[in-house]
Design a protein around this motif. Sequence first.
Motif, PDB file in Angstrom:
ATOM      1  N   VAL A  44       0.819  -1.218   0.000  1.00 12.00           N
ATOM      2  CA  VAL A  44       0.000   0.000   0.000  1.00 12.00           C
ATOM      3  C   VAL A  44       0.856   1.272   0.000  1.00 12.00           C
ATOM      4  N   PRO A  45       1.946   1.349   0.785  1.00 15.33           N
ATOM      5  CA  PRO A  45       2.808   2.534   0.641  1.00 15.33           C
ATOM      6  C   PRO A  45       3.348   2.708  -0.779  1.00 15.33           C
ATOM      7  N   GLN A  46       3.667   1.599  -1.458  1.00 17.08           N
ATOM      8  CA  GLN A  46       4.110   1.688  -2.853  1.00 17.08           C
ATOM      9  C   GLN A  46       3.013   2.300  -3.721  1.00 17.08           C
ATOM     10  N   LEU A  47       1.816   1.840  -3.499  1.00 15.48           N
ATOM     11  CA  LEU A  47       0.673   2.312  -4.273  1.00 15.48           C
ATOM     12  C   LEU A  47       0.458   3.808  -4.086  1.00 15.48           C
ATOM     13  N   LEU A  48       0.619   4.270  -2.852  1.00 12.97           N
ATOM     14  CA  LEU A  48       0.430   5.693  -2.549  1.00 12.97           C
ATOM     15  C   LEU A  48       1.552   6.539  -3.140  1.00 12.97           C
ATOM     16  N   VAL A  49       2.790   6.046  -3.083  1.00 13.57           N
ATOM     17  CA  VAL A  49       3.908   6.772  -3.698  1.00 13.57           C
ATOM     18  C   VAL A  49       3.687   6.885  -5.204  1.00 13.57           C
ATOM     19  N   TYR A  50       3.298   5.777  -5.820  1.00 12.58           N
ATOM     20  CA  TYR A  50       3.052   5.805  -7.267  1.00 12.58           C
ATOM     21  C   TYR A  50       1.973   6.829  -7.619  1.00 12.58           C
ATOM     22  N   SER A  51       0.868   6.792  -6.908  1.00  9.22           N
ATOM     23  CA  SER A  51      -0.245   7.706  -7.205  1.00  9.22           C
ATOM     24  C   SER A  51       0.163   9.151  -6.993  1.00  9.22           C
ATOM     25  N   GLN A  52       0.946   9.400  -5.965  1.00  5.31           N
ATOM     26  CA  GLN A  52       1.408  10.761  -5.668  1.00  5.31           C
ATOM     27  C   GLN A  52       2.329  11.283  -6.763  1.00  5.31           C
ATOM     28  N   LEU A  53       3.309  10.470  -7.156  1.00  3.66           N
ATOM     29  CA  LEU A  53       4.307  10.933  -8.127  1.00  3.66           C
ATOM     30  C   LEU A  53       3.762  11.005  -9.544  1.00  3.66           C
ATOM     31  N   LEU A  64      -8.755  -0.874  -4.181  1.00  5.18           N
ATOM     32  CA  LEU A  64      -9.630  -0.486  -3.070  1.00  5.18           C
ATOM     33  C   LEU A  64     -10.447  -1.639  -2.478  1.00  5.18           C
ATOM     34  N   PRO A  65     -11.017  -2.542  -3.287  1.00 10.52           N
ATOM     35  CA  PRO A  65     -11.813  -3.633  -2.707  1.00 10.52           C
ATOM     36  C   PRO A  65     -11.006  -4.573  -1.811  1.00 10.52           C
ATOM     37  N   PHE A  66      -9.690  -4.499  -1.887  1.00 18.78           N
ATOM     38  CA  PHE A  66      -8.839  -5.418  -1.125  1.00 18.78           C
ATOM     39  C   PHE A  66      -8.189  -4.748   0.094  1.00 18.78           C
ATOM     40  N   ILE A  67      -8.638  -3.536   0.403  1.00 13.85           N
ATOM     41  CA  ILE A  67      -8.067  -2.779   1.525  1.00 13.85           C
ATOM     42  C   ILE A  67      -9.158  -2.525   2.566  1.00 13.85           C
ATOM     43  N   GLU A  68      -8.849  -2.841   3.831  1.00 16.53           N
ATOM     44  CA  GLU A  68      -9.844  -2.681   4.899  1.00 16.53           C
ATOM     45  C   GLU A  68      -9.357  -1.800   6.042  1.00 16.53           C
ATOM     46  N   GLY A  69      -8.214  -1.152   5.891  1.00 14.38           N
ATOM     47  CA  GLY A  69      -7.706  -0.294   6.959  1.00 14.38           C
ATOM     48  C   GLY A  69      -6.248   0.032   6.741  1.00 14.38           C
ATOM     49  N   GLY A  70      -5.632   0.640   7.758  1.00 12.67           N
ATOM     50  CA  GLY A  70      -4.260   1.109   7.626  1.00 12.67           C
ATOM     51  C   GLY A  70      -3.191   0.071   7.903  1.00 12.67           C
ATOM     52  N   TRP A  71      -3.545  -1.002   8.607  1.00  9.01           N
ATOM     53  CA  TRP A  71      -2.553  -2.041   8.903  1.00  9.01           C
ATOM     54  C   TRP A  71      -2.230  -2.844   7.645  1.00  9.01           C
ATOM     55  N   ASN A  72      -0.971  -3.247   7.503  1.00  4.28           N
ATOM     56  CA  ASN A  72      -0.590  -4.050   6.347  1.00  4.28           C
ATOM     57  C   ASN A  72      -1.350  -5.376   6.326  1.00  4.28           C
ATOM     58  N   HIS A  73      -1.660  -5.920   7.498  1.00  3.91           N
ATOM     59  CA  HIS A  73      -2.370  -7.215   7.521  1.00  3.91           C
ATOM     60  C   HIS A  73      -3.847  -7.066   7.140  1.00  3.91           C
ATOM     61  N   MET A  74      -4.293  -5.819   6.907  1.00  5.07           N
ATOM     62  CA  MET A  74      -5.684  -5.602   6.522  1.00  5.07           C
ATOM     63  C   MET A  74      -5.849  -5.412   5.015  1.00  5.07           C
ATOM     64  N   GLN A  75      -4.806  -5.722   4.247  1.00  6.69           N
ATOM     65  CA  GLN A  75      -4.921  -5.679   2.787  1.00  6.69           C
ATOM     66  C   GLN A  75      -4.692  -7.080   2.221  1.00  6.69           C
ATOM     67  N   ILE A  77      -4.372  -7.559  -1.382  1.00  7.17           N
ATOM     68  CA  ILE A  77      -4.193  -7.241  -2.799  1.00  7.17           C
ATOM     69  C   ILE A  77      -3.617  -8.459  -3.520  1.00  7.17           C
ATOM     70  N   PRO A  78      -4.256  -8.920  -4.604  1.00  8.29           N
ATOM     71  CA  PRO A  78      -3.803 -10.134  -5.307  1.00  8.29           C
ATOM     72  C   PRO A  78      -2.394  -9.984  -5.887  1.00  8.29           C
ATOM     73  N   VAL A  79      -1.755 -11.119  -6.104  1.00  8.98           N
ATOM     74  CA  VAL A  79      -0.371 -11.151  -6.576  1.00  8.98           C
ATOM     75  C   VAL A  79      -0.219 -10.435  -7.918  1.00  8.98           C
ATOM     76  N   ASP A  80      -1.156 -10.667  -8.841  1.00 10.09           N
ATOM     77  CA  ASP A  80      -1.014 -10.040 -10.162  1.00 10.09           C
ATOM     78  C   ASP A  80      -1.140  -8.515 -10.082  1.00 10.09           C
ATOM     79  N   LEU A  81      -2.023  -8.031  -9.200  1.00 14.66           N
ATOM     80  CA  LEU A  81      -2.154  -6.584  -9.033  1.00 14.66           C
ATOM     81  C   LEU A  81      -0.938  -6.007  -8.317  1.00 14.66           C
TER      82      LEU A  81
END
Length: 661
Positions: A44-53, A64-75, A77-81
């Motif tokens: 998720v931090p990678q995703l945010l850096v990419y979107s920002q830059l 978004l459908p694979f994220i449920e909060g701020g903790w890393n264990h709450m995502q 995200i599938p391997v291909d994505l």
Amino acid sequence: MTISRAQAASLGSLGEQEYVSAMCRKAIANEKMLVVSLRDAEIVPQLLVYSQLSGDESLLHKALPFIEGGWNHMQTIPVDLRGEINSALHTVLKNSMSGDSGRAPLTPQTIGRLLGLGVNHLVPDDYAQMFAEEAAPSLGRPRTASWRRSPAAKDVAAFRVIIIGAGVSGLCMAVMLEEAGIPFEIIEKNDEVGGTWYENHYPGAGVDVPNHVYSYSFEPNPNWGRVFGLRDELLSYLKRVADRRNLRRHIRFRSEVVEATFDQGGALWKILVRDSAGRVETLSANALIPAVGALNRPSIPELPGLRSFSGPMFHTAQWNHAVDLKDKRVALVGTGASSVQVGPAIVDQVSKLLVFQRSPGWVGLNGSYHTHYSSGTKWAAEHVPYFNMWQRFLLFWATGDITFPFVQRDDSWSHLDVSMNAKSHIVRENLVRHIESELEGRPDLVAKVTPKYPPWGKRMLRDNGWYRMLQRQNVELINHSVKALTNNALVDSDGNEYVADAIVWATGFKPTEILAPIKITGRTGRPIRDVWEAEGPRAYMGMTVPEFPNMFILGGPNTGMSHGGGVFFYVELQVRYIMQCLREVIERGNATMEVRSAVHDDYNRRVDEAHARLVWTHPGVSSWYKNAKGRVVALAPWRLVDFWKLTLSLNADEFIFSDRL
């Protein structure tokens, strides 16, 4: 409520663009390592850096459908994505090396929108403003009060500050005074910095807030080993801050402030200091800043027969490593935060662990509690621009005001005896399910360890293997308090005796006895303990008290946090406010400032009114948060963003200023 134009502009400044370019070049310099690390790093931090830059938020919406909060264990995200995100970030880092990628500035609005997508939750505008300010220190702009006009060098040099304590708050204060060029000295009773993290070295000692939040915004650490750090890692961090900032030259170690008296005639504080050899010296200062904290005076109950016990005994904060607990019958008195850490850490050594519980606490499971950061995550935090910042923001959100609704009383709620509202009840049911799952087949233990009060009524604890420890053959949970001791046993409230070879007191501290045992006397000749005698400690913003000019308390009354957040954030807000006070006195050419009594009293009325609707005043809760009169003294009743707003700007009209003599 908005941050200043200068702050907002600086987020998209030329200096920031140069920072991004330099970091991108650093990341791309070892492209093979970049590829391997991104594959391994938190996504998720990678995703945010990419979107920002890039300004492209399509991948965020896809994830978004694979994220449920701020903790890393709450995502999830599938391997291909994940692979698609890795590749996209790789590309944008290459494109940003020259600094002319055309990306939009990092505004509060951008931060709020991106973070909202990163945690799958709406981030209100005031939080976006707060996070924008939180971003600035990582780019070299610490949260402080800069000079509005350059004061005369002689005026700054003549203004001396004494800080009491070189822990988290004392070091932060020192950093900002050094930045401003204001002379200061720290009086520290120990022989090292670190405060509570120097003093508490019991087995299993660690923090229950994630490290990226439990650290200074102006000293980010990309190399945290664990999500939740253990004591040695935290102490090392604080030592590094002291060394990097060259603060040790300002610290008088192995010295203790005995008393401090305000000299009305000279408009100075006279501070009596005693060193380890017993030598006494009186120092003078224009401003006094006690930074001793609330959890620094161990509490061992004065029980009948206490001194008759023949075996070794010590408090968790005074752990005696010379005592070998191997194959001993050990009594662990208390079931609070330190006990939950100590018990699982020593259970394998002892022949018998007798756990005395006066009342149970809520012990919850966190999916990241034992997580170590991967090498890829640490590499990305050090080499990828903003990765570390987004990590901090995600965890800040996950551990912050997101939990505040759970502690507020809903008068229409039908189960107020055990929960505060419907959301609080869901949390309670989840906690009970965890207890029942961990203690399956042991209904006797489930009954003993399930609190009858709402969640957050006492400090919420992290499950460090606590419930599994209670099921061990060599562990016995005594559901009674200790009432007396004999030469070889502890006697519980039912009169039962339990033979023990050693006692570990996990009985907490004396947080309501703020500033004790220092005798501090104000301008009227009254000691602060007398001022506070009627209702207990009170201060405006937790920092200033009428009759005590130029005294600013760090970690004072009603500044603790329990619903969430990290103490470093609250400390930085207090330090910034104090720096505004010192700036006001120096720039105006005054001698002192003192909060108006009406302002102080009105603030504390609002504190009490707010607490009246929160869980810590629940009739079923008895805790160290309250003083003997039942007033909540230790905790703030505010959301983090509320205290940020309260301390953002000094209102000089709330203070009385005195002229120089």
